[in-house]
Design a protein around this motif. Structure first.
Motif, mmCIF file in Angstrom:
data_model
loop_
_atom_site.group_PDB
_atom_site.id
_atom_site.type_symbol
_atom_site.label_atom_id
_atom_site.label_comp_id
_atom_site.label_asym_id
_atom_site.label_seq_id
_atom_site.Cartn_x
_atom_site.Cartn_y
_atom_site.Cartn_z
ATOM 1 N N SER A 152 0.796 -1.224 0.000
ATOM 2 C CA SER A 152 0.000 0.000 0.000
ATOM 3 C C SER A 152 0.832 1.278 0.000
ATOM 4 O O SER A 152 0.405 2.260 -0.597
ATOM 5 N N TYR A 156 0.018 5.075 -2.406
ATOM 6 C CA TYR A 156 -0.300 6.451 -2.006
ATOM 7 C C TYR A 156 0.421 7.449 -2.905
ATOM 8 O O TYR A 156 -0.143 8.438 -3.354
ATOM 9 N N GLY A 172 -4.369 11.646 -3.145
ATOM 10 C CA GLY A 172 -3.232 10.926 -2.571
ATOM 11 C C GLY A 172 -3.155 11.129 -1.072
ATOM 12 O O GLY A 172 -2.940 10.182 -0.314
ATOM 13 N N TYR A 175 -6.024 9.346 0.693
ATOM 14 C CA TYR A 175 -5.773 7.904 0.672
ATOM 15 C C TYR A 175 -4.696 7.541 1.677
ATOM 16 O O TYR A 175 -4.817 6.574 2.437
ATOM 17 N N PHE A 176 -3.646 8.361 1.721
ATOM 18 C CA PHE A 176 -2.552 8.054 2.647
ATOM 19 C C PHE A 176 -3.008 8.105 4.094
ATOM 20 O O PHE A 176 -2.729 7.201 4.876
#
Lengths: 556, 119
Positions: A152, A156, A172, A175-176
């Motif tokens: 994962s 990111y 990004g 999501y991170f």
């Protein structure tokens, strides 16, 4: 432990490709830079081939690592990962550095290694695939944690760098942050499991749970782990990021996100559920554990708490995903919600587990999940490849924009038949129309759930498939209609990257072709999901380990 | 609480002095850290604070791992923590890179300023 390195050839190949790509992407020569994509594709393709050829079957891995369950899914899972990754890599052409490369070609500026993203982008892609493959052969919580993070963390950055717009950066970061939170949750779950058992080895955990029962501490740990991993598969309590991130990232990266973290999450959930329930590991009484692999009738189900939790998650995930997908006008948001729904379908297979009739494909939920991952990976790559292969011609600002709404797809079969028809075929397959691959993916989920007596869940699944038909048909018919008046001005053209269109065509061909060869693949999935490759164990375990228990009796 | 329970607790040395911190103490501390981190993550809107909250959750897991490792007289827990620290460091570097990227565009650290993606 060192013997296990011999099973990691696919990962080693990917890692070598990653290192080469990182260096080559910084070359001043355009041809060398351009070759990075080819090298990366070679890496994923050779990883798929190596997985198929060199990864021994489950019995041999078990004999070395002592891993007792799900070892036989390793070759199947890794081959499928390598194959789909190659398909996804084709869609990635030209994702980064497009404007820079154009400027360099025109001679406006010279190549600047500090501004170039190409090397990192492909390296991150390959790192993520490496992590995904490592997830498949995890036999330890530490290994699993590191593999999940390796899968994962690069994604990111890939989201953030995939477009030059602010939306990509916002996606990004979103999501991170949520990803880090999810990682912390499943890490805490792992810590609690370790606390309850005193070992991080999944096999030892399975034995401890089977002998001593599952303490509340251990169950809390398992639930937290599943909850944290729900982020990776975009299941309900942790699904909020999905539409935003898929919309913000470039379509090809969204397609990557819909397959890679989801597969990693499902492989991990299967491993954890295998350690907790489906009691195939009957504790050893002085004999070798290998001898005592046998399914007990009541042991084929998950513990009730876990089963209920997964049940609720699955039902909510399907319903929320499908209902919200109905309301969308943006193609990417619709596909994001439908990707949530697909996770819900696959969770049905997890709930059913390998089933009592583990020999037949129709009753084996784990085999159904593994097969669904393959079919979803292919169909999904096709749909997102079409989106990536289309763009609006540059308007006044000079930057091509991606297409957004469903009406942008209108008339595609006439204007770009090589993109329109793959879109139609992949959408119909995602919907689960009979002669296509998606149907063969969904069917075993239904049969397995029916045979396990999960009738309410089957009803939820059926209703949701019907809801999904509404929006998938909308998406599938848009390319077939006449060209509408384009109010937005700039015409829609094919992006100047032929591999993206090629990926769409290959996916559509696979959707039809693999459906014809579906029986063979299902056999593969079935044997991948079988715990007791009894004969394989018998023939490969050294005599000292072989125990005098008739495994054929145990297996049936 | 009955008199019997109290005397039983007194026999086991409850409340324990700091010199006798038991597994439960460590687990409670780590649980508190985890919950504080989770609540902070969900309520705060400053990107750096939010990131520190996820770090808090990671380190909570670390404390639990070390404590459980000592409890089981097993070094796996401590080994795990080393890996967790490494991953946390990698995440920290990524978080700062992403935050700097956003800050350069809007000169703000608030998550509220970034709401282009909605629907």
């Amino acid at each position: 432990m060192i013997e296990r390195l011999a099973y990691l050839w696919p990962e080693i190949a990917l890692f070598i490709a990653t290192c080469v790509v990182m260096v080559m992407g910084l070359s001043r020569t355009y041809a060398t830079r351009k070759a990075t994509a080819t090298i990366a594709a070679l890496g994923t393709f050779s990883a798929a081939v190596l997985s198929f050829l060199t990864t021994p079957d489950g019995g041999e891995i078990e004999a070395v690592s002592g891993q007792l369950y799900l070892a036989s899914m390793v070759p199947y899972a890794k081959t499928l990962i390598g194959a789909v990754a190659t398909l996804l890599l084709l869609t990635m052409a030209g994702t980064v550095d497009r404007a820079e490369e154009a400027d360099i070609a025109k001679g406006v500026r010279s190549f600047d290694p500090l501004r170039s993203n190409r090397a990192e982008f492909y390296a991150f892609f390959l790192f993520s695939i490496t992590g995904l493959m490592l997830c498949a052969d995890a036999d330890d919580l530490i290994w699993l944690f590191l593999a999940l993070e390796l899968t994962s963390l690069p994604t990111y950055i890939m989201v953030a760098m995939s477009t030059a717009r602010n939306r990509g950066r916002e996606a990004g970061v979103k999501y991170f942050f949520l990803g880090a939170m999810g990682a912390a949750v499943f890490l805490y779950g792992f810590a609690l499991i370790y606390g309850a058992v005193g070992s991080t080895n999944l096999n030892e955990i399975a034995v401890a749970f089977a002998t001593g029962g599952i303490s509340s501490l251990g169950m809390l740990g398992v639930l937290l782990s599943i909850l944290g991993i729900c982020f990776k598969i975009a299941a309900v309590p942790m699904h909020f990021y999905t539409p935003d991130v898929y919309e913000g990232a470039a379509p090809q990266v969204s397609g990557f996100l819909a397959f890679v973290p989801k597969t990693a999450g499902f492989l991990s959930i299967l491993l954890i559920c295998g350690a907790v329930g489906w009691n195939y590991v009957i504790p050893p009484d002085g004999v070798s554990p290998l001898a005592t692999v046998m399914p007990s009738a009541e042991g084929t189900q998950l513990p009730e708490v876990l089963r209920l939790t997964l049940w609720v998650i699955a039902a909510l995930t399907m319903t929320v995903g499908n209902v919200l997908a109905l309301l969308q006008t943006s193609v990417k948001r619709m596909l994001a919600y439908s990707s949530i729904a697909h996770s819900g379908y696959m969770l049905v297979g997890v709930i059913v587990g390998p089933g009592i009739a583990a020999d037949s494909f129709s009753g084996n939920g784990v085999a159904a999940v593994l097969f669904y991952l393959l079919s979803y990976g292919v169909m999904n790559a096709g749909v997102f490849a079409v989106l990536a292969a289309l763009e609006r011609a540059p308007g006044r600002d000079g930057e091509p924009r991606e297409i957004e709404t469903i009406s942008d797809l209108k008339g595609l079969c006439r204007s770009h038949p090589m993109l329109g028809w793959p879109m139609v075929i992949c959408c119909l397959s995602l919907l689960g129309l009979p002669p296509l691959l998606g149907f063969f993916g969904k069917l075993p989920l239904f049969t397995a759930a029916i045979r396990a007596g999960e009738i309410p869940l089957v009803l939820v699944l059926g209703v949701n498939s019907a809801i999904a038909a509404c929006y998938y048909l909308k998406l599938a018919f848009a390319p077939l209609t006449e060209v509408a008046d384009d109010a937005d001005g700039d015409p829609i053209v094919a992006a100047p990257f032929r591999t993206r269109a090629a990926a769409a065509v290959i996916s559509a061909a696979c959707v039809i072709g693999l459906a014809l060869g579906g029986n063979l693949l299902m056999q593969g999935a079935r044997s991948a999901a079988s715990y007791t490759e009894a004969d394989a164990i018998k023939s490969r375990v050294p005599q000292a380990n072989a125990a005098p228990v008739d495994r054929n009796v145990a297996a049936h | 609480m009955t008199h019997g329970t109290l005397s039983l607790l007194a026999q086991t040395g409850f409340p324990a002095s700091m010199a006798q911190a038991t597994l439960a103490h460590y687990v409670v501390v780590s649980l508190l850290m985890f919950v504080i981190g989770l609540i902070g993550f969900l309520t705060r809107r400053n990107l750096i604070i939010m990131f520190l909250c996820t770090e808090l959750m990671f380190q909570a897991a670390g404390i639990a791992l070390v404590a459980f490792g000592r409890f089981h007289l097993d070094y796996t827990g401590q080994t795990f923590v080393i890996f967790v620290l490494t991953v946390a460091a990698a995440e920290a570097s990524m978080a700062l890179a992403l935050i700097v990227l956003l800050f350069r565009r809007k000169e703000s650290l608030s998550a509220e300023d970034w709401q282009e993606l909605k629907g």
